[in-house]
Design an enzyme around this catalytic site. Structure first.
Site, PDB file in Angstrom:
ATOM      1  N   PRO A  71     -44.874 -25.089   1.989  1.00 33.35           N
ATOM      2  CA  PRO A  71     -43.861 -26.014   1.437  1.00 33.35           C
ATOM      3  C   PRO A  71     -42.621 -26.138   2.321  1.00 33.35           C
ATOM      4  CG  PRO A  71     -44.357 -24.239  -0.119  1.00 33.35           C
ATOM      5  CD  PRO A  71     -45.187 -23.979   1.103  1.00 33.35           C
ATOM      6  N   GLU A  89     -47.106 -38.285   8.242  1.00 29.25           N
ATOM      7  CA  GLU A  89     -46.630 -39.674   8.204  1.00 29.25           C
ATOM      8  C   GLU A  89     -46.052 -40.082   6.841  1.00 29.25           C
ATOM      9  OE1 GLU A  89     -49.184 -39.011  11.300  1.00 29.25           O
ATOM     10  OE2 GLU A  89     -48.225 -40.945  11.359  1.00 29.25           O
TER      11      GLU A  89
END
Lengths: 743, 328
Positions: A637, A710
């Protein structure tokens, strides 16, 4: 068992962080060798024409200048076009540096000056006099839309636009319709580290190439084929890359130049591009796109037409998936798409972070906002109304799609339900506040990748694959996967990349690396597990006899019987007791194609943005961003959040700041430096809140990884443009939204 | 970058003698602009005279109460100097609106006066530029001129002076102290920088053999009513599209004195004394400021991509005046 070796999903620090902040990480230009000389590139000052003469006399008179390479003295290189093709090459005639007197784009490299020191090479380069015969050039896309034509040939990752149903009929019949045209100019990648290559030359004629690249095998194969060298002669390394964003997907010309000079002079050579020369590389293509959407009064979409025209060079057809998203994201039966190119006298565009999606989703998600206002329906509600559980362009369900949860969680965190839809409804003096939202979408791709693993008797594991870490965290997540799979402390695990001698990995791009290389790494470690179990069975009185690998677990440096964890053995002891020096395996994961074929595989995001607009002066400040991302399983994370934040920052940049401005008088990008090519500074970036909505997905790969490189950027520009409309009542359809557009 | 020779001057006289003897020499202090220009081959001095060892690095009150800023005091040290902060807050604000902390730590006051335009074409030696090469032509005129001038332009050059500090100095009516072979002279800031005219290669009226030794700020302090407003393409680290420095004195809502200087609009910090005169004795109102702005901008000429500038400049003037005079 304590199980202190579970790392996947934990916010562990970057394993290469210490080396990076202490200067221990050596980038391509940081390498040195005795007798190394420096090359400086001379760039063309015209966009189209011929070189009449290159006068190198004055430069060559300087002591310490070894050679000036120009088209007049470079020969003996590969003849066929395919020799110049690289793994990310678009179809066309690939450019051959220093092999022609024809100028095809401004800043085309026309000479390489090699000298004893960098300063001398730079000075000598300034003395090289090039005379040209200039021809009329064409660099203006919008003035040449009548030249638009379908793209030729294929490029990896490119999907042809697909239409379905009867757009014209459905659009004509739709009670509510919208037509809008959107535009953005070029953007150059401009990573912090400029492109550089150091070539070390050895007496036996072999070379070691340190290159800035997103695919070290791409570097090596390009050098081999262009210079006719065997693999044994070319060692290629790229252990650290200071950002790339796609600029490292193709071999850039400093690689060609450095190898050329090294082989010719039989010396070690370093070539670095200047910041200005970074604007001579590929770029996000200039694109104009139009959307026509028809809907019922209740908001249900009846017809979508999405057409885009992008610029490309005169010699290659760069293509990306711009309009395709309009056939995937929403439920709509009638879709018409077209994608065309105009050849311009520029260099070929190049994949830049979320290529195609950043552009196409900007258009689509602004158009959806415009439609929402026409319908008097909340923009978020309009997304729910048209939510699709299948990819309509392929008629396949998604392997997983938690976009609805993204919308809900981000809206909740943002406070969207408090929004008054009326534009200009939040006004305080000369400051207008606006709230906007948009959707992000990207592919969850898998590309070929292999990995090798070596486990040694001292309990250390070394895993490697010829992939790259461009600052994304590849080193870290691969170390996590390997350590957890074999139940070892991360400190005992080393991951290697950026070395062409390592097992094959495709280019690091498209958000495919975590999923593809991660699967290979896991598989290699699973193979080590099997070997360890086999060895353990050979130990006299082994309790593991007769067990299958599914019946054992690995944690804390030990192997356990899963059912009875009291039965365990240290991995080191397996090695010692069986007198095993090391275990070597190489993995070649094969995706379950038959299973995957049935599904569409994508990542999604919901982006909510607050802007503050100074109505008098036009200045826009993005005060708040909340982005919820559904991208399968999140391996780390911490690094993943950095990826998403970076994407959001670039989204803000694209929306408000960034543009490579073409001066059509000269056919040249004219703001080619960091002072005038604006990207956000710290003061432009405020609250960014990232939420990960995890998805369980065993279709994409065994670990359920989709990739996060992306997705963070996609939709951000649309959300900002939509928020600016909500703030001001002005619909700006051209990026970047600089303050003059709001006066 | 070309090869050059380098010496260190140990005093003003020494520096001046050194430069007088070499027509292709330049002084170097912080180097934040000159080094860039040399790297890009825009300037190719044969000889650099490093003046950093000369003791021009103090800020002191003169006997008559004016403040003297040494030419070699850094922009950062000037902006954060207690006397500047207390008596000339406009100058502090303007300096801190410019560049980045790293640059301000290196850049000097003298260097700030001498910094050159950021015109894209001036920096790109493949394009014609009259400032770089007189007679070559102006590429900005028909090119990308978003950051270019709208006032005081000539057919030869539409570049702007990029400084923030100088705009404040213009509003404060500073005086530039220089020393040459023939002694010292004082140049009012209004006469220091030039308009392009038909000599765009000249940024200012400093003679080749002169060295800036200091900046003198008058006794008028303007600590109550002042504003430096900078409008730019990002929140920091960008040159001004338009900037406005305003200082004023007020009595019961009536403007008793006002000065307005602008950056980003001309080849030098721009002031229009007629507009200032018109405002004197009038109440500080939006309408009056707008009228004065129209006066300042009545001769504005635009070149395409800077067409937005007059409108922006007007709004910026009005905003800055409003904020300086506290009418909100």
């Amino acid at each position: 068992m304590n199980n202190n070796t579970n790392y996947i999903g934990k916010p562990v620090n970057r394993v290469d962080g210490y080396a990076k902040v202490t200067g221990g990480a050596k980038y391509a230009a940081d390498h040195h060798a005795r007798g190394l000389c420096y090359g400086v590139v001379v760039s063309a000052g015209i966009a189209k024409g011929k070189i009449l003469h290159i006068d190198t006399t004055e430069a060559m008179q300087l002591e310490g200048v070894f050679k000036i390479f120009t088209h007049e003295n470079v020969s003996g290189l590969a003849w066929f076009n395919h020799s110049y093709k690289d793994m990310d090459a678009p179809p066309g005639k690939h450019f051959r540096y220093l092999q022609t007197d024809t100028i095809t784009y401004s800043q085309q490299p026309v000479a390489l000056v090699v000298a004893e020191t960098f300063e001398l090479a730079r000075y000598a380069a300034s003395l090289v006099k090039v005379t040209y015969k200039a021809d009329a050039h064409v660099t203006n896309l919008t003035g040449n839309l009548d030249q638009a034509r379908p793209p030729k040939g294929k490029k990896s990752g490119f999907k042809k636009p697909s239409s379905r149903g009867h757009f014209d009929k459905a659009f004509t019949a739709a009670p509510v319709t919208l037509d809008a045209t959107y535009f953005h100019g070029a953007e150059h990648h401009n990573p912090m580290e400029m492109h550089a290559t150091t070539v070390l030359y050895y007496k036996n004629g072999s070379i070691t190439v340190y290159d800035k690249t997103q695919g070290i095998l791409n570097t090596q194969s390009y050098v081999k084929s262009v210079f006719g060298l065997s693999g044994r002669k070319v060692k290629a390394l790229s252990p650290f890359v200071g950002g790339a964003f796609g600029s490292g997907l193709r071999p850039q010309y400093q690689l060609f130049m450095a190898v050329l000079a090294s082989l010719e002079l039989k010396r070690s050579v370093k070539v670095m591009l200047t910041r200005q020369q970074m604007f001579s590389l590929g770029f996000r293509p200039i694109t104009q796109q139009s959307l026509s959407i028809g809907s019922m009064e209740d908001g249900s979409l009846q017809a979508i037409k999405h057409e885009a025209v992008s610029g490309t060079s005169q010699f290659e057809d760069y293509v990306e998936n711009i309009v395709n998203w309009s056939g995937m994201l929403y439920h709509c039966k009638n879709v018409k798409q077209s994608y065309q190119l105009v050849s311009l006298d520029t260099y070929t565009p190049l994949d830049m972070r979320a290529p195609g999606a950043v552009t196409g989703m900007f258009g689509l998600e602004c158009a959806m906002d415009e439609l929402a206002y026409k319908l008097n329906i909340d923009p978020l509600e309009l997304r729910y109304i048209n939510y699709s559980v299948e990819d309509g362009s392929m008629k396949k369900p998604y392997s997983s799609k938690a976009l609805r949860d993204c919308y809900q969680q981000a809206a909740e965190r943002f406070g969207w339900s408090q929004r008054n839809p009326e534009p200009r409804s939040m006004k305080n003096g000369h400051l207008l506040t606006g709230w906007g939202m948009a959707t992000g979408m990207w592919d969850a791709m898998t590309v070929p990748a292999r990995a090798k693993a070596t486990f040694t008797a001292d309990g250390r594991l070394t895993v490697g694959s010829a992939t790259a870490d461009i600052g994304t965290g590849t080193y870290t997540i691969m170390t996590q996967i390997a350590a957890e799979t074999l139940g070892l402390p991360m400190d005992n695990v080393t991951f290697q990349l950026g070395d062409a001698s390592l097992p094959y990995a495709y280019l690091e791009g498209g958000s495919a690396t975590a999923a593809s290389v991660g699967t290979a790494v896991q598989k290699a470690c699973m193979q080590v597990r099997e070997r360890l179990l086999d060895l353990a069975k050979d130990i006299p009185d082994s309790p593991f006899k007769g067990l299958s690998v599914a019946q054992v677990s690995f944690a804390d440096g030990m192997m356990f019987m899963t059912e009875t964890p009291a039965n365990f053995i240290h991995l080191k002891d397996i090695m010692t007791l069986t007198d095993t020096g090391e275990i070597n395996v190489t993995s070649t994961p094969l995706p379950n194609v038959f299973k995957q074929m049935k599904y569409a595989k994508n990542t999604h995001a919901a982006v909510f943005v607050e802007v503050q607009v100074d109505e008098e002066l036009g200045a826009v400040k993005v005060t708040r961003v909340v982005s919820a991302v559904a991208a399968g399983r999140i391996l780390n994370p911490k690094t993943a959040r950095s990826q998403i934040m970076g994407g959001i920052v670039w989204g803000i940049s694209g929306a408000l700041h960034e543009e490579s401005v073409l001066d059509h008088q000269f056919g040249r990008f004219i703001n080619h430096n960091y002072a005038e090519y604006h990207i956000p500074v710290n003061l432009d970036i405020n609250d960014i809140d990232v939420i990960f909505v995890e998805e369980q997905d065993d279709v994409v790969n065994p670990m359920g990884i989709k990739g996060v490189g992306e997705i963070g950027q996609v939709g951000v520009a649309a959300a900002i443009a939509n928020a600016i409309y909500h703030a001001t009542g002005k619909r700006i359809r051209e990026l970047p939204i600089t303050l003059d557009k709001l006066l | 970058m070309n090869n050059f020779t380098y010496t260190q001057a140990d005093g003003v006289d020494n520096a001046v003698q050194e430069i007088a003897g070499h027509s292709e020499a330049r002084f170097i202090a912080g180097g934040t602009n000159l080094i860039d220009l040399m790297k890009e081959h825009v300037m190719q001095p044969e000889h650099l005279i490093d003046i950093n060892s000369i003791h021009l690095n103090s800020i002191e009150f003169l006997e008559d109460g004016r403040l003297h800023l040494g030419a070699l005091v850094t922009n950062a040290d000037t902006a954060w100097h207690p006397a500047v902060e207390k008596h000339y807050p406009l100058l502090s604000d303007a300096i801190l609106a410019g560049a980045s902390p790293q640059l301000r730590n290196m850049a000097t006051n003298g260097g700030n006066l001498m910094q050159r335009t950021r015109c894209y074409y001036f920096y790109d030696t493949t394009t014609p530029c009259n400032k770089r090469e007189p007679g070559a032509g102006c590429s900005a005129m028909n090119g990308y001129n978003r950051i270019h001038a709208i006032l005081g332009t000539s057919p030869h050059c539409i570049a702007v002076h990029p400084s923030d500090m100088c705009v404040a100095l213009r509003a404060l009516d500073a005086t530039i102290q220089v020393k040459g072979l023939h002694g010292e002279r004082l140049i009012p800031i209004a006469d220091f920088h030039r308009l392009p005219g038909d000599t765009p290669q000249l940024d200012n009226n400093l003679a080749h053999d002169e060295l800036i030794t200091g900046i003198i700020l008058p006794r008028e302090h303007f600590t109550q009513h002042y504003k430096y407003l900078k409008v730019r393409d990002r929140a920091s680290y960008a040159f001004a599209l338009v900037s406005v420095a305003v200082v004023a004195t007020m009595e019961e809502g009536i403007i008793t004195n006002i000065r307005m200087a602008m950056g980003g609009v001309a080849h030098k910090p721009w002031r229009d004394e007629n507009a200032e005169q018109w405002l004197k004795g009038k109440p500080a109102t939006q309408e009056n400021f707008a009228y004065a702005a129209d006066m300042i901008l009545q001769d504005a000429k635009t070149f395409g991509t800077n067409d937005f500038k007059p409108a922006l400049a007007k709004r910026a003037i009005v905003r800055a005046c409003r904020e300086a005079t506290n009418i909100g």
